[in-house]
Each structure stands twice: as C-alpha cells, then as structure tokens.
Design an enzyme around this catalytic site. Structure first.
Site, PDB file in Angstrom:
ATOM      1  N   CYS A 104       0.841  -1.276  -0.078  1.00 13.24           N
ATOM      2  CA  CYS A 104      -0.020  -0.056   0.047  1.00 13.24           C
ATOM      3  C   CYS A 104       0.933   1.346  -0.076  1.00 13.24           C
ATOM      4  O   CYS A 104       1.940   1.514   0.822  1.00 13.24           O
ATOM      5  CB  CYS A 104      -0.892  -0.223   1.157  1.00 13.24           C
ATOM      6  SG  CYS A 104      -2.019   1.300   1.174  1.00 13.24           S
ATOM      7  N   CYS A 159      -4.151   3.107  -3.406  1.00 15.72           N
ATOM      8  CA  CYS A 159      -4.185   4.187  -2.169  1.00 15.72           C
ATOM      9  C   CYS A 159      -2.966   4.599  -2.024  1.00 15.72           C
ATOM     10  O   CYS A 159      -1.966   4.083  -1.973  1.00 15.72           O
ATOM     11  CB  CYS A 159      -4.615   3.366  -0.795  1.00 15.72           C
ATOM     12  SG  CYS A 159      -5.831   2.473  -0.709  1.00 15.72           S
TER      13      CYS A 159
HETATM   14  N1  SAH Z   1      -6.693   0.877   6.825  1.00 11.56           N
HETATM   15  C1  SAH Z   1      -7.845   0.144   6.149  1.00 11.56           C
HETATM   16  C2  SAH Z   1      -8.426   1.024   4.837  1.00 11.56           C
HETATM   17  C3  SAH Z   1      -7.340   1.741   3.850  1.00 11.56           C
HETATM   18  S1  SAH Z   1      -6.996   0.582   2.612  1.00 11.56           S
HETATM   19  C4  SAH Z   1      -7.633  -0.920   5.714  1.00 11.56           C
HETATM   20  O1  SAH Z   1      -6.703  -1.515   5.702  1.00 11.56           O
HETATM   21  O2  SAH Z   1      -8.642  -1.669   5.101  1.00 11.56           O
HETATM   22  C5  SAH Z   1      -8.371   0.237   1.813  1.00 11.56           C
HETATM   23  C6  SAH Z   1      -8.134  -1.108   0.866  1.00 11.56           C
HETATM   24  O3  SAH Z   1      -7.185  -0.832  -0.230  1.00 11.56           O
HETATM   25  C7  SAH Z   1      -7.803  -2.098   1.567  1.00 11.56           C
HETATM   26  O4  SAH Z   1      -8.432  -3.303   1.565  1.00 11.56           O
HETATM   27  C8  SAH Z   1      -6.245  -2.312   1.099  1.00 11.56           C
HETATM   28  O5  SAH Z   1      -5.538  -3.406   1.465  1.00 11.56           O
HETATM   29  C9  SAH Z   1      -6.377  -1.983  -0.313  1.00 11.56           C
HETATM   30  N2  SAH Z   1      -5.285  -1.539  -1.112  1.00 11.56           N
HETATM   31  C10 SAH Z   1      -4.139  -0.858  -0.461  1.00 11.56           C
HETATM   32  N3  SAH Z   1      -3.149  -1.010  -1.430  1.00 11.56           N
HETATM   33  C11 SAH Z   1      -3.427  -1.679  -2.590  1.00 11.56           C
HETATM   34  C12 SAH Z   1      -2.771  -2.229  -3.856  1.00 11.56           C
HETATM   35  N4  SAH Z   1      -1.790  -1.951  -4.150  1.00 11.56           N
HETATM   36  N5  SAH Z   1      -3.656  -2.905  -4.451  1.00 11.56           N
HETATM   37  C13 SAH Z   1      -5.172  -3.009  -4.387  1.00 11.56           C
HETATM   38  N6  SAH Z   1      -5.706  -2.764  -3.008  1.00 11.56           N
HETATM   39  C14 SAH Z   1      -4.911  -1.879  -2.243  1.00 11.56           C
END
Ligand code: SAH
Length: 343
Positions: free
Chosen positions: A117, A333
């Site tokens: 992320c 994100c």
């Molecule tokens: N902290 C919270 C909300 C923010 S992330 C959580 O962890 O759920 C929101 C979503 O985006 C999460 O499911 C996260 O895992 C996803 N996400 C983050 N980076 C990503 C990526 N490179 N590809 C796809 N989804 C991603």
C-alpha cells in the site's frame, strides 16, 4: 473560527440557543450544508440576517482546498485535498450506473505500513477531525456528476478504527436524515483488523458494513505484508469476527488482494477456505493487486485470479471479484499523494 461540521445537530441547536436564536434554525443550517451543498452562510436565505452574520463570525464550513485532480476515462475521479495545515489527503469518486461511491481518507498518512500500500510510504502524520472527513464527503457530493453520492467507503488513506471517535462522529452525520442521509448499509468501514475497534463497533447501534483487509490466509504470509498481524494474529481476528457476527447478525467482507507469486496459488485458496469456512456470514472480495512500482507489487495473472475465485466458489464461499476502476490514473491508495510529494 470553528469548523461548523464538528457539531452534531443537538450541539448546533445548543449553540444557537446560546446566541439567542431558536434551535429550529440548526436543521435549516444542516440542510443547507449537507443536503444542498451550500458552503457560504450568506446564501442561507431562510435564516435571519443577524443569524447569518453571527454564525459567519464564529464558524466556517469548508476547510479544505483542491490541490490536484485526476480523471480516469471510466469516470473515476481522484481528488487531492490540501488541509488547513497544508497536509494532503486523497478521496476518490467512483461512479457507476445509478450510484456513486465516495472513497475517503480517515488519517493523514498511515501507521500500519502494509507492504502493498502506497499510503504508508510517507509515514503517519495525524488523525483527521470529523469535520475534515465530512469536508471530503461534502466536496465529493458537490462534484459528483450524473448521479448523487450514494455510498461511502473508508478505503482511502488511513486506518479508520485507529481514529475511532472522529470516524464514528462523521458517520453519524453522513447517516443522519437531517444531513447527508446516506443509509448505514451504504457506508463501509474497511480495517486492517484492529480487534478492539471491531469489538467496539459491534456494540454501536449502526447497521454499517464492515470490511476486513485480509490479504493472506496464514500468519506467516500475513505478517510479511501486514505488520499489524503480529499484534492481532489471525486466530484472534477470526474469533473476533465470530463474535461480531453473533452480536450484530451482519456479514463481514474479507478483502483479499491477489499478488503475483505470493498469495494466489491453490495452496493459499485452500488455506483461505479453511480459515473462513465456519463463519456464518462472510464474503470474500478478491482484488487484483494495483501495481505500486515503489513497492514492487504486481497483480496475479488473469487465469490465476479466475482459478482462485473458482476454488473458493466450489468450496461454498461467497466470493466476488472487484471490478478494477481508475486503472489509467494513480488509483491505488496513497498513490496520488505520493506522486504529488515527488513533484
Ligand atoms: N486501513 C484500512 C483502509 C484503507 S486501505 C484497511 O486496511 O482496510 C483500503 C483498501 O485498499 C484495503 O483493502 C487495502 O488493502 C487496499 N489496497 C491497498 N493497497 C492496494 C494495492 N496496491 N492494490 C489493491 N488494493 C490495495
């Protein structure tokens, strides 16, 4: 000057009474801001002029400014906002037939350093206030074309259950029929698995949706990509999910990013089925990983994704595959904020 969106309806009513005005004006003010999207007190034509002047001296409505914008060919629009203290946050508007989903941030940066992320790359700065979260919603509502803003997901930057009070306060206003009036079932909190937060949420009288970012079927792999798993390992997390479902009778969605050479093989699918099979109300939402070059994350191949989905389906798991949106913009994100920092 104070952000008027920090006040719940009853608090604004008290404030108006203390200024010597009847409290029914509070509902009118809520309606102007949250239902009509008005961001200047001077346009609130059914309020006495003296009240417009008074609240104009005490309060402001919108605190953020647009810093950057990216629009995808599929209509997905990503907004980068500058807050009063110059910090940056992202929000995304995802339109679809007859609905429009606002994906909003709950914190500036993120503490949790998930390896896939982009949000955690710049570290954590601070929590957003409820009024700042509502700023994002208000801005999206005023800039949604075609349909109304119908759904809100806390899937932008930050961990909503690590900013519990402010997030819940904002949700009560998003949900309130005097304010945004978005149904609780159309509001989703997504968490990396903060057990005390999930336990607290189960006791709220709110029918909101809960998503858990799972992303791996065992502690070894999950800890590799989500350090939070060391504090809240799977055994405890799944036990907490059982309790949540028993208390609320609500379904939990498990988000699972399919990452190449990591968690997308049949072995992982098998483990995932074992992990979730006893949960009465559970669903898995598969997400092809969004490539983040800085993190060397690549999506699993299409056939691998299909095979994974098929395995879950045949094992009796309720499974969906998330439609990728905004692929031609920095949709993952934290990516827009990350790019902006590099400009
Ligand atoms: N902290 C919270 C909300 C923010 S992330 C959580 O962890 O759920 C929101 C979503 O985006 C999460 O499911 C996260 O895992 C996803 N996400 C983050 N980076 C990503 C990526 N490179 N590809 C796809 N989804 C991603």
């Amino acid at each position: 000057m104070q952000d008027i969106k920090e006040l719940a309806l009853a608090e604004l009513q008290d404030q108006l009474l203390s200024y010597g005005f009847p409290k029914y004006h509070a509902k009118q003010i809520f309606s102007w801001i949250y239902q009509k999207g008005i961001i200047e007190f001077s346009s609130m034509s059914n309020l006495p002029l003296a009240l417009r002047n008074k609240i104009g001296e005490e309060f402001y409505i919108l605190g953020l400014k647009l810093a950057d914008l990216q629009k995808s060919s599929d209509g997905t629009t990503k907004f980068l906002f500058e807050l009063e203290d110059k910090n940056l946050v992202e929000a995304v508007n995802i339109p679809a037939a007859r609905r429009s989903t606002g994906c909003i941030s709950s914190q500036v940066g993120c503490k949790f350093s998930c390896r896939f992320c982009a949000s955690g790359l710049g570290g954590f700065k601070r929590n957003l206030r409820a009024g700042e979260i509502l700023d994002e919603v208000l801005y999206l509502k005023n800039n949604t074309q075609g349909t109304d803003l119908t759904h809100i997901v806390f899937m932008g930057t930050g961990e909503p259950l690590d900013n519990y009070e402010n997030v819940l306060k904002s949700i009560r206003i998003i949900n309130s029929c005097d304010a945004f009036n978005i149904g609780a079932r159309r509001i989703t909190i997504s968490t990396s698995g903060i057990i005390p937060g999930i336990e607290r949420l189960a006791l709220e009288d709110l029918q909101i949706e809960l998503s858990i970012s799972l992303h791996a079927p065992d502690d070894k792999r999950r800890s590799q990509v989500m350090p939070v798993n060391q504090k809240y390992p799977l055994k405890d997390l799944i036990r907490c999910c059982h309790e949540y479902i028993a208390k609320t009778n609500r379904q939990i969605t498990f988000e699972y990013i399919l990452i190449k050479n990591f968690n997308s093989g049949t072995d992982a699918a098998q483990e995932l089925v074992n992990l979730l099979k006893d949960l009465r109300l559970a669903k898995v939402n598969l997400i092809p990983a969004n490539p983040v070059p800085e993190l060397k994350i690549m999506p699993a191949s299409k056939p691998e994704i299909e095979a994974f989905k098929e395995y879950l389906f045949k094992s009796g798991i309720n499974v969906t595959l998330r439609q990728e949106r905004g692929e031609d913009i920095d949709a993952a994100c934290g990516q827009l904020r990350l790019r902006h920092g590099q400009k």
